[in-house]
Motif scaffolding. Structure first.
Motif, PDB file in Angstrom:
ATOM      1  N   SER A  40       0.833  -1.204   0.000  1.00  0.00           N
ATOM      2  CA  SER A  40       0.000   0.000   0.000  1.00  0.00           C
ATOM      3  C   SER A  40       0.868   1.256   0.000  1.00  0.00           C
ATOM      4  O   SER A  40       1.821   1.379   0.769  1.00  0.00           O
ATOM      5  N   HIS A  41       0.493   2.172  -0.865  1.00  0.00           N
ATOM      6  CA  HIS A  41       1.130   3.492  -0.964  1.00  0.00           C
ATOM      7  C   HIS A  41       0.116   4.560  -0.552  1.00  0.00           C
ATOM      8  O   HIS A  41       0.154   5.693  -1.019  1.00  0.00           O
ATOM      9  N   GLY A  42      -0.802   4.156   0.352  1.00  0.00           N
ATOM     10  CA  GLY A  42      -1.828   5.066   0.822  1.00  0.00           C
ATOM     11  C   GLY A  42      -3.076   5.032  -0.041  1.00  0.00           C
ATOM     12  O   GLY A  42      -3.106   4.436  -1.116  1.00  0.00           O
ATOM     13  N   ARG A  43      -4.106   5.676   0.431  1.00  0.00           N
ATOM     14  CA  ARG A  43      -5.336   5.743  -0.379  1.00  0.00           C
ATOM     15  C   ARG A  43      -5.174   6.725  -1.522  1.00  0.00           C
ATOM     16  O   ARG A  43      -5.656   6.501  -2.626  1.00  0.00           O
ATOM     17  N   ARG A  44      -4.485   7.856  -1.253  1.00  0.00           N
ATOM     18  CA  ARG A  44      -4.189   8.837  -2.290  1.00  0.00           C
ATOM     19  C   ARG A  44      -2.736   9.247  -2.200  1.00  0.00           C
ATOM     20  O   ARG A  44      -2.103   9.088  -1.152  1.00  0.00           O
ATOM     21  N   TRP A  45      -2.202   9.797  -3.303  1.00  0.00           N
ATOM     22  CA  TRP A  45      -0.808  10.234  -3.339  1.00  0.00           C
ATOM     23  C   TRP A  45      -0.768  11.717  -2.985  1.00  0.00           C
ATOM     24  O   TRP A  45      -0.667  12.589  -3.830  1.00  0.00           O
ATOM     25  N   ILE A  46      -0.873  11.970  -1.671  1.00  0.00           N
ATOM     26  CA  ILE A  46      -0.904  13.326  -1.148  1.00  0.00           C
ATOM     27  C   ILE A  46       0.014  13.395   0.063  1.00  0.00           C
ATOM     28  O   ILE A  46       0.532  12.376   0.536  1.00  0.00           O
ATOM     29  N   ASP A  47       0.214  14.604   0.574  1.00  0.00           N
ATOM     30  CA  ASP A  47       1.052  14.813   1.747  1.00  0.00           C
ATOM     31  C   ASP A  47       0.198  14.608   2.997  1.00  0.00           C
ATOM     32  O   ASP A  47      -0.694  15.414   3.294  1.00  0.00           O
ATOM     33  N   TYR A  48       0.475  13.529   3.726  1.00  0.00           N
ATOM     34  CA  TYR A  48      -0.352  13.193   4.889  1.00  0.00           C
ATOM     35  C   TYR A  48      -0.007  14.008   6.131  1.00  0.00           C
ATOM     36  O   TYR A  48      -0.670  13.862   7.163  1.00  0.00           O
ATOM     37  N   ARG A  49       0.971  14.874   6.054  1.00  0.00           N
ATOM     38  CA  ARG A  49       1.232  15.766   7.180  1.00  0.00           C
ATOM     39  C   ARG A  49       0.045  16.675   7.449  1.00  0.00           C
ATOM     40  O   ARG A  49      -0.121  17.185   8.566  1.00  0.00           O
ATOM     41  N   HIS A  50      -0.779  16.890   6.448  1.00  0.00           N
ATOM     42  CA  HIS A  50      -1.887  17.828   6.562  1.00  0.00           C
ATOM     43  C   HIS A  50      -3.232  17.119   6.731  1.00  0.00           C
ATOM     44  O   HIS A  50      -4.274  17.769   6.665  1.00  0.00           O
ATOM     45  N   VAL A  51      -3.205  15.803   6.958  1.00  0.00           N
ATOM     46  CA  VAL A  51      -4.437  15.031   7.119  1.00  0.00           C
ATOM     47  C   VAL A  51      -4.626  14.714   8.601  1.00  0.00           C
ATOM     48  O   VAL A  51      -3.701  14.209   9.256  1.00  0.00           O
ATOM     49  N   PRO A  52      -5.789  14.980   9.190  1.00  0.00           N
ATOM     50  CA  PRO A  52      -6.017  14.630  10.603  1.00  0.00           C
ATOM     51  C   PRO A  52      -5.812  13.136  10.843  1.00  0.00           C
ATOM     52  O   PRO A  52      -6.015  12.313   9.942  1.00  0.00           O
ATOM     53  N   GLU A  53      -5.449  12.797  12.073  1.00  0.00           N
ATOM     54  CA  GLU A  53      -5.136  11.406  12.389  1.00  0.00           C
ATOM     55  C   GLU A  53      -6.297  10.464  12.076  1.00  0.00           C
ATOM     56  O   GLU A  53      -6.089   9.379  11.516  1.00  0.00           O
ATOM     57  N   ASP A  54      -7.502  10.839  12.437  1.00  0.00           N
ATOM     58  CA  ASP A  54      -8.648   9.967  12.159  1.00  0.00           C
ATOM     59  C   ASP A  54      -8.841   9.762  10.656  1.00  0.00           C
ATOM     60  O   ASP A  54      -9.195   8.674  10.207  1.00  0.00           O
ATOM     61  N   GLY A  55      -8.596  10.821   9.889  1.00  0.00           N
ATOM     62  CA  GLY A  55      -8.705  10.690   8.439  1.00  0.00           C
ATOM     63  C   GLY A  55      -7.637   9.781   7.874  1.00  0.00           C
ATOM     64  O   GLY A  55      -7.898   8.980   6.962  1.00  0.00           O
TER      65      GLY A  55
END
Length: 302
Positions: free
Chosen positions: A124-139
């Motif tokens: 898995s490379h994540g659900r989307r190819w975005i910067d997860y520093r800006h995604v809330p933990e629950d998200g």
């Protein structure tokens, strides 16, 4: 060590003997990043177009709108580049790990079926190819679960490896808490796998490489021609091969469909695999195989 404590010592002067199968000096891990369709886009509710890892190096993202040129460059990776890489690997019979963005796979299920048919490991490379520093933990936790379900549905097997690339401070803990992953690769600090503590237990890290990676074609002062990257890969392999006479090492090769899949670059992959075969002494393996070997041969000290 705790998951994010800086360790500037590592194995030190006496790393463990990897004991790769067949007495190999180097374990070679080929990785294909499959991201096309999961990148930043205002159609997904993002604030701007994707501004990273495309052919117009340094071009700023379009804020509040689409960049159709960039979208088409990403589409090249899934429409043409993937299949060129697929044909090259099939010709060599080489194993591969795919870092698959779940949303990207959803948008090209034929590619997902081809990965499964080829026997490739799909991590898995994540659900989307975005910067997860800006995604809330629950998200981010929800995206971990959704990526697992998507890959399992499209490939027929749940992922056992993880690589985000643009991690948050929570990523490793969330991956360890999920409980079904053998390893993650969000690290670049060593030539061998190692353990950290995450979610209160030992967690295996199989480090990745950004120097032996085709993304340097899309960086200023990176690779310009196929000869540049091929020479660097050969030099890296030969150095590790020499060291591996006493202490076997691991080498990662990072690839992207829209980058190495271009006609003027694909011979890097073909030329490198030919060189590895000529030299011998290499175990070309998936990251899952490397992780399972390490867990069995060098289990964590409890």
């Amino acid at each position: 060590m705790p998951e994010h404590e800086r360790d500037l010592v590592g194995y030190g002067a006496e790393p463990p003997h990897a004991a790769w199968p067949g007495g190999a000096r180097v374990a070679v891990s080929l990785v294909l990043n499959y991201e096309e369709g999961g990148e930043q886009n205002v159609l997904e509710g993002d604030p701007a177009s994707e501004g990273y890892l495309h052919e117009i190096v340094g071009a700023p993202p379009v804020v509040g709108g689409r960049d159709l040129n960039v979208e088409s460059m990403f589409a090249y990776g899934s429409r043409a580049g993937f299949w060129r890489v697929h044909r090259t690997l099939a010709a060599h019979g080489a194993p591969l790990t795919v870092y698959a963005v779940a949303q990207a796979l959803e948008r090209n299920p034929e590619a997902a079926r081809a990965m499964a048919a080829a026997g490739w490991e799909v991590a898995s490379h994540g659900r989307r190819w975005i910067d997860y520093r800006h995604v809330p933990e629950d998200g981010e936790r929800a995206d971990v679960a959704r990526s697992i379900g998507t890959i399992e549905r499209l490939v027929g097997r749940r992922p056992v490896g993880w690589y985000t690339g643009r991690t948050s401070p929570h990523t490793r803990r969330l991956v360890a808490e999920e409980g079904g992953f053998l390893y993650d690769s969000d690290d670049y600090s060593d030539d061998l796998p190692f353990y950290v503590r995450a979610a209160g237990r030992p967690h295996l890290v199989v480090p990745y490489g950004l120097d032996t990676n085709d993304f340097k074609f899309l960086l200023v002062h990176g690779f310009t021609t196929a000869e540049d990257m091929l020479a660097y890969l050969v030099d890296s392999f030969d150095a590790l091969h020499a060291e591996g006479a006493d202490r076997p090492r691991m080498m990662s090769v990072g690839l992207h469909c829209r980058i190495i899949g271009r006609p003027g670059r694909i011979r890097v992959l073909d030329g490198f695999l030919r060189h590895v075969a000529r030299r011998g002494g290499a175990w070309v393996a998936t990251r899952e195989q490397i992780a399972r070997h390490w867990l069995a041969t060098h289990p964590p000290v409890r």
